[in-house]
Design an enzyme around this catalytic site. Structure first.
Site, PDB file in Angstrom:
ATOM      1  N   PRO A  96       0.818  -1.215   0.000  1.00 19.80           N
ATOM      2  CG  PRO A  96      -0.955  -1.606   1.471  1.00 19.80           C
ATOM      3  CD  PRO A  96       0.355  -2.202   0.996  1.00 19.80           C
ATOM      4  CB  CYS A  97       1.258   3.724  -2.611  1.00 20.00           C
ATOM      5  SG  CYS A  97      -0.402   4.212  -3.127  1.00 20.00           S
TER       6      CYS A  97
END
Length: 386
Positions: A96-97
């Site tokens: 997840p960024c």
């Protein structure tokens, strides 16, 4: 079709990178060529059940595993796929960024790179270490490479390097690979044999916010108008598509390709906003003659890109409209028949977090070429939307 090569997918989301894996040997035609099935995603993992529901709807033969990667043993991941260490050809995935995205910089802990989710990079390294794939592909937002996150990024590269994979990284622009979107992502790729991975050369060229030099030997960037050209034209917009309310009238007056700056003293609008007082995406509208800007995963009500054409409300007022699902699929270079359940906002969240198909295909195809599973005979062709 011969025996398919197994792939382990981490942080799978809606399956953008998974789709790229399974279509890696397909011609660069959006939605037209599914490939020969050289690779198969044997297991896909994510903590978000709705995203895995999307993946299940589009990948019939993929086993899924829902849960927090931090408490999911590698042994369980491999067992779900029916694999043992060293049997996966690839491990792929994009942690997840959020910790590394510019959109989160208003939070102090993210500016200072103290987000606890940043540890998910370490979990990716852990799975690579314990599953020993022939190669891996990791992707993330460009922000991961910024000085703010230098410690996390260097720890990631060091951890993968100590495993002997000789990780290589590069920020790629999706539009340079036939995606009608100016979206930058960082890819980190490594091989178990330690040989250096060479990133694929761009097939397309055009000007972006950083580069006004155009390579005329390459195919021009695919524009938003080209991407939408054969989609059905609907006379009426649904309520959830219409951008109304506080800034509805102002948004409708913004020309294609412009944003809220149109309504400052320097442009021809109403001089309603201060110069550079908002994010660039505020009231942003698509330019039909250029690729789209980055499709946002969780935009606010006034955050674009919005369509360049206005629609009429029930009262006859001109208003901007949000992008439709079939348009968002095109901007991500996904096939038209890709299935995503949920509201329009659910669809945008999943697509906005995904890897554009043609960008992912270019990287995975180059890796499979260099590993000797494909002959390097894939040449760039005009992108056809079908």
């Amino acid at each position: 079709m011969g025996e398919q090569l197994p792939v382990v997918s981490l942080f799978s989301g809606a399956g953008g990178l998974d789709l790229a894996v399974e279509r890696a040997d397909a011609e660069p035609l959006v939605g037209a060529d599914p490939g020969s099935g050289l690779l198969r995603v044997s297991v896909a993992t994510d903590y978000n059940e709705p995203a895995l529901a999307t993946l299940k709807a589009n990948f019939d033969s993929t086993a899924t595993l829902t849960g927090d990667i931090r408490t999911t043993p590698t042994e369980q991941i491999l067992a779900t796929a029916g694999l043992r260490p060293e049997e996966p050809v690839l491990v792929v995935g994009g942690p997840p960024c959020t910790p590394f995205s510019k959109s989160g910089f208003w939070l102090e802990q993210k500016r200072e790179s103290r987000d606890p989710n940043a540890s998910l990079l370490d979990e990716y390294v852990r799975v690579v270490r314990e599953s020993r794939p022939e190669a891996f592909v990791l992707e993330n937002v460009q922000g991961l490479t910024y000085k703010t996150h230098k410690a996390q990024f260097e720890r990631l590269l060091k951890g993968l390097g100590e495993l002997g994979y000789n990780p290589q990284w590069k920020v790629l622009l999706a539009a340079d690979y036939g995606v009608p979107q100016l979206r930058r992502r960082v890819f980190v790729v490594g091989r178990r044999d330690g040989k250096k991975f060479e990133f694929p050369e761009p097939t397309h060229s055009g000007w972006s916010e950083r580069d006004r030099t155009i390579d005329t030997t390459k195919i021009p960037h695919v524009t938003a108008a080209q991407a939408f050209a054969d989609l059905p034209r609907l006379v009426r917009a649904s309520t959830e598509e219409i951008v109304d309310g506080q800034y509805g009238e102002l948004a409708a007056e913004v020309p294609p390709g412009q944003n809220y700056l149109w309504h400052t003293e320097r442009y021809g609008g109403r001089n309603h906003f201060e110069w550079r007082s908002r994010y660039w995406t505020f009231l942003l509208r698509l330019d039909p003659n250029r690729p789209s800007t980055t499709l946002q995963a969780q935009p606010g009500p006034w955050v674009g890109p919005f369509h360049w054409e206005n629609v009429k409300t029930a009262n006859g007022d001109q208003r901007v409209r949000r992008l439709r699902v079939n348009e968002m699929l095109r901007l991500m270079s996904f096939p038209d028949d890709f299935k995503i359940d949920g509201t329009r906002a659910d669809v945008q969240r999943q697509l906005g977090n995904a890897v554009p198909l043609e960008l992912g295909k270019a990287v995975v195809r180059a890796l499979m070429d260099q590993l000797g599973y494909l002959s390097p005979s894939h040449t760039a062709r005009e992108v056809i939307f079908a």
